[in-house]
Design a protein around this motif. Structure first.
Motif, PDB file in Angstrom:
ATOM      1  N   ILE A   1       0.862  -1.181   0.000  1.00 52.02           N
ATOM      2  CA  ILE A   1       0.000   0.000   0.000  1.00 52.02           C
ATOM      3  C   ILE A   1       0.903   1.238   0.000  1.00 52.02           C
ATOM      4  O   ILE A   1       1.526   1.555   1.016  1.00 52.02           O
ATOM      5  N   PRO A   2       0.991   1.949  -1.128  1.00 47.57           N
ATOM      6  CA  PRO A   2       1.905   3.095  -1.211  1.00 47.57           C
ATOM      7  C   PRO A   2       1.277   4.409  -0.750  1.00 47.57           C
ATOM      8  O   PRO A   2       1.942   5.449  -0.760  1.00 47.57           O
ATOM      9  N   THR A   3       0.003   4.378  -0.357  1.00 46.18           N
ATOM     10  CA  THR A   3      -0.702   5.606   0.016  1.00 46.18           C
ATOM     11  C   THR A   3      -1.214   5.525   1.452  1.00 46.18           C
ATOM     12  O   THR A   3      -1.227   4.457   2.068  1.00 46.18           O
ATOM     13  N   ASP A   4      -1.658   6.660   1.952  1.00 42.04           N
ATOM     14  CA  ASP A   4      -2.264   6.750   3.285  1.00 42.04           C
ATOM     15  C   ASP A   4      -3.657   7.346   3.119  1.00 42.04           C
ATOM     16  O   ASP A   4      -3.819   8.411   2.517  1.00 42.04           O
ATOM     17  N   PHE A   5      -4.673   6.647   3.640  1.00 45.39           N
ATOM     18  CA  PHE A   5      -6.045   7.097   3.433  1.00 45.39           C
ATOM     19  C   PHE A   5      -6.280   8.506   3.974  1.00 45.39           C
ATOM     20  O   PHE A   5      -7.141   9.245   3.467  1.00 45.39           O
ATOM     21  N   ARG A   6      -5.532   8.918   5.000  1.00 46.66           N
ATOM     22  CA  ARG A   6      -5.714  10.257   5.566  1.00 46.66           C
ATOM     23  C   ARG A   6      -5.365  11.322   4.531  1.00 46.66           C
ATOM     24  O   ARG A   6      -6.072  12.324   4.384  1.00 46.66           O
TER      25      ARG A   6
ATOM     26  N   GLY B   1     -22.779   0.127   3.252  1.00 48.18           N
ATOM     27  CA  GLY B   1     -21.446  -0.392   3.016  1.00 48.18           C
ATOM     28  C   GLY B   1     -20.629  -0.503   4.287  1.00 48.18           C
ATOM     29  O   GLY B   1     -20.938   0.102   5.314  1.00 48.18           O
ATOM     30  N   SER B   2     -19.584  -1.321   4.202  1.00 47.19           N
ATOM     31  CA  SER B   2     -18.600  -1.451   5.273  1.00 47.19           C
ATOM     32  C   SER B   2     -17.253  -1.106   4.662  1.00 47.19           C
ATOM     33  O   SER B   2     -16.798  -1.774   3.739  1.00 47.19           O
ATOM     34  N   ASN B   3     -16.646  -0.049   5.154  1.00 47.45           N
ATOM     35  CA  ASN B   3     -15.496   0.562   4.497  1.00 47.45           C
ATOM     36  C   ASN B   3     -14.188   0.226   5.204  1.00 47.45           C
ATOM     37  O   ASN B   3     -14.125   0.190   6.433  1.00 47.45           O
ATOM     38  N   TYR B   4     -13.134  -0.031   4.412  1.00 41.25           N
ATOM     39  CA  TYR B   4     -11.795  -0.269   4.944  1.00 41.25           C
ATOM     40  C   TYR B   4     -10.868   0.819   4.419  1.00 41.25           C
ATOM     41  O   TYR B   4     -10.687   0.958   3.212  1.00 41.25           O
ATOM     42  N   CYS B   5     -10.325   1.588   5.344  1.00 40.98           N
ATOM     43  CA  CYS B   5      -9.401   2.667   4.994  1.00 40.98           C
ATOM     44  C   CYS B   5      -7.979   2.106   5.019  1.00 40.98           C
ATOM     45  O   CYS B   5      -7.538   1.557   6.037  1.00 40.98           O
ATOM     46  N   LEU B   6      -7.271   2.260   3.903  1.00 42.41           N
ATOM     47  CA  LEU B   6      -5.987   1.584   3.722  1.00 42.41           C
ATOM     48  C   LEU B   6      -4.792   2.518   3.913  1.00 42.41           C
ATOM     49  O   LEU B   6      -4.793   3.660   3.442  1.00 42.41           O
ATOM     50  N   ASP B   7      -3.782   2.004   4.599  1.00 37.75           N
ATOM     51  CA  ASP B   7      -2.502   2.695   4.719  1.00 37.75           C
ATOM     52  C   ASP B   7      -1.402   1.649   4.878  1.00 37.75           C
ATOM     53  O   ASP B   7      -1.640   0.454   4.674  1.00 37.75           O
ATOM     54  N   LYS B   8      -0.210   2.057   5.220  1.00 41.29           N
ATOM     55  CA  LYS B   8       0.925   1.142   5.332  1.00 41.29           C
ATOM     56  C   LYS B   8       0.640  -0.015   6.298  1.00 41.29           C
ATOM     57  O   LYS B   8       1.083  -1.148   6.080  1.00 41.29           O
ATOM     58  N   LYS B   9      -0.123   0.261   7.346  1.00 40.28           N
ATOM     59  CA  LYS B   9      -0.436  -0.766   8.333  1.00 40.28           C
ATOM     60  C   LYS B   9      -1.356  -1.855   7.776  1.00 40.28           C
ATOM     61  O   LYS B   9      -1.494  -2.913   8.385  1.00 40.28           O
TER      62      LYS B   9
END
Length: 205
Positions: free
Chosen positions: A116-121, A153-161
């Protein structure tokens, strides 16, 4: 069901599979709903990942959901039916690419975020996303209807973790992947479908 494969032999094995797929690429794009420039078939050598990673989580899923109507209606609680990993692939998603709402074939499916190269924030802070009351840039989302018939919906926010996180879910559960922006690196994820395997005598799960 959620689990994290970071730092496990399973994650090391997945990286090996990705390297092998790049050396002998077999495009899988035509079989997928994803508007993604590169998807490749993965080979689960000696059935290693299925046996060591999928079978244990199938057991957890069956135990957790054994009393639900949806579980019983699919007859997946019966132990006399063996399972098999039928489809297995890796996606290399670039910025602006996306996966529209879709479901899969089989009984269960899974997704594993490898890179994951991005941060959802930062993605949600982009002007066009921040000005919305449903910021979704770079997210993964399940969609389903409630008992009142509303679509939610059920949302998953993606980042390095999120790297190494595995989601295991019913194959017919609608899901989508939103695009990310202002990042030239690829987002790498792995998916697979588990079916009944009537050609096997050995029972798994």
């Amino acid at each position: 069901i959620e689990t994290n494969l970071s730092g496990t032999p399973a994650m090391d094995k997945l990286w090996e599979y990705i390297s092998s797929a790049k050396e002998n690429p077999k495009p899988y794009n035509a079989e997928l709903a994803g508007n993604v420039s590169s998807s490749l078939v993965l080979n689960d050598t000696d059935n290693w990942f299925f046996v060591n990673a999928c079978i244990p989580i199938i057991g957890k899923y069956k135990e957790f959901f054994k009393k639900t109507t949806a579980f019983n209606s699919q007859s997946i609680s019966k132990n006399d039916l063996p399972y098999g990993l039928d489809n297995f692939w890796v996606n290399f998603q670039k910025q602006h690419e996306f996966n529209p709402p879709h479901n899969h074939g089989g009984i269960w499916s899974f997704v594993i975020w490898v890179k994951i190269p991005t941060d959802f924030r930062e993605q949600h802070a982009l002007p066009f996303s921040a000005s919305s009351n449903m910021a979704r840039a770079s997210d993964f989302e399940f969609q389903y209807t409630t008992m009142l018939g509303d679509i939610t919906g059920s949302n998953y926010c993606l980042d390095k973790k999120s790297e190494g996180q595995m989601l295991f879910f019913p194959a017919k559960l609608l899901h989508s992947v939103y695009p990310f922006y202002e990042c030239d690196k690829e987002r790498v994820s792995i998916s697979g479908n588990i079916h009944f395997d009537t050609g096997k005598e050995e029972t798994h799960g």
